[in-house]
Design an enzyme around this catalytic site. Sequence first.
Site, mmCIF file in Angstrom:
data_model
loop_
_atom_site.group_PDB
_atom_site.id
_atom_site.type_symbol
_atom_site.label_atom_id
_atom_site.label_comp_id
_atom_site.label_asym_id
_atom_site.label_seq_id
_atom_site.Cartn_x
_atom_site.Cartn_y
_atom_site.Cartn_z
ATOM 1 N N GLY A 96 0.830 -1.195 0.000
ATOM 2 C CA GLY A 96 0.000 0.000 0.000
ATOM 3 C C GLY A 96 0.869 1.251 0.000
ATOM 4 O O GLY A 96 2.044 1.224 0.365
ATOM 5 N N GLU A 136 5.734 -5.321 7.749
ATOM 6 C CA GLU A 136 5.095 -4.226 8.493
ATOM 7 C C GLU A 136 5.767 -3.892 9.815
ATOM 8 O O GLU A 136 5.768 -2.736 10.239
ATOM 9 C CB GLU A 136 3.613 -4.564 8.730
ATOM 10 C CG GLU A 136 2.741 -4.456 7.488
ATOM 11 C CD GLU A 136 2.865 -5.628 6.542
ATOM 12 O OE1 GLU A 136 2.306 -5.555 5.430
ATOM 13 O OE2 GLU A 136 3.534 -6.630 6.898
ATOM 14 N N ASP A 168 -1.220 -7.264 7.660
ATOM 15 C CA ASP A 168 -2.659 -7.205 7.420
ATOM 16 C C ASP A 168 -2.946 -7.819 6.049
ATOM 17 O O ASP A 168 -2.244 -8.730 5.637
ATOM 18 C CB ASP A 168 -3.171 -5.761 7.557
ATOM 19 C CG ASP A 168 -2.611 -4.827 6.497
ATOM 20 O OD1 ASP A 168 -1.507 -5.084 5.982
ATOM 21 O OD2 ASP A 168 -3.282 -3.821 6.173
#
Length: 353
Positions: A70, A142, A150
């Site tokens: 992302g 992450e 996630d």
Amino acid sequence: MTDTITAPRVLMSKEGALGRLTLNRPEAINALDLGMIELLTQALTAWIDDTDVQIVLIDGAGERGMCAGGDVRALHGQIVSGQAERTAEFFRAEYALNALIAEYPKPVVAIADGITMGGGIGLAGHAAIRIVTERSKLAMPETRIGFTPDVGGTWLLGRAPGRLGEYFALTGSTMDGADAVLLGFADHFVPSERLDALREALAYRADPTGPSEIVLLFDETPDPSQLPASRTWIDEAFSAPTVVEIVERLRRQGTTDAAATADLLEELAPTALVVTLDAVREARGFPNLRAALEGEYRRVLWFVNEHPDLVEGIRAQLVDKDRDPKWQPPTLAELEPDAGAGARDYAPEHPLF
């Protein structure tokens, strides 16, 4: 010449029986923004009832990778400017897309060529047929930014052999193609030089052979993963009940690899490590991907709304790039008992599904 400023960030096409979705932001290794997620969702939804589309292919433009994740720099900007609800909207849309891919009524083939990390795992890791190459580099990194895996990453990590899921979740380490197949993040290894021929076969093969059988025509055996040689020390250390005890077990191992892993864990955000260990072990007991996504959603929005380490981690790694994050608290020893409870029990304002 193609105008890269106005070119669509998702290319959609039909080629024979194939509906093809290509992430088209190669200058950012196809990092996902909300607009790209919405385009992917719209196309997949429309193709459910399109009889011309029998197979869906998801891949990425450029030579560097399918999807680096992302667009966390954009998320950082939203959070620090008080627009956390926009961040929550992004995650709701992204997780709904992850679930749509996993539950899609037609075969979805994903090609995780090159860098495929974070949000890229959410696209590739839940497809029906998942392909890696000799260039593949997969990770859920992450914890490196004070965050937690996630996009259904905990669902995949919780089902990896032994304690490899805990190891890759906490360290954010990178898998090659052979590792990804071993861990259950991929199904087939296809050399990158054969990908164009594979796409053509999926689109135009005339007989009723299913896509899995077609992919097998191109599948090759990669060089063996090196992970089995490390399973003994990884499983012994990462089966410990807490992050502190994992580090203690690594120190007792007395090997170079175990010591280096302990050093890494002591540099990462203590809160992120505790939350992540809790998330992977919780997901291991969940019945399906949606339940894991809901557990991730609670934790992610807790970081967005309640804890400073996510913003600090993105700042240090991607904004200021000083590589000197100031975690709160700075050490594992300073964590409160059950430091993952707040994230585990967080109640977002809007439900995920």
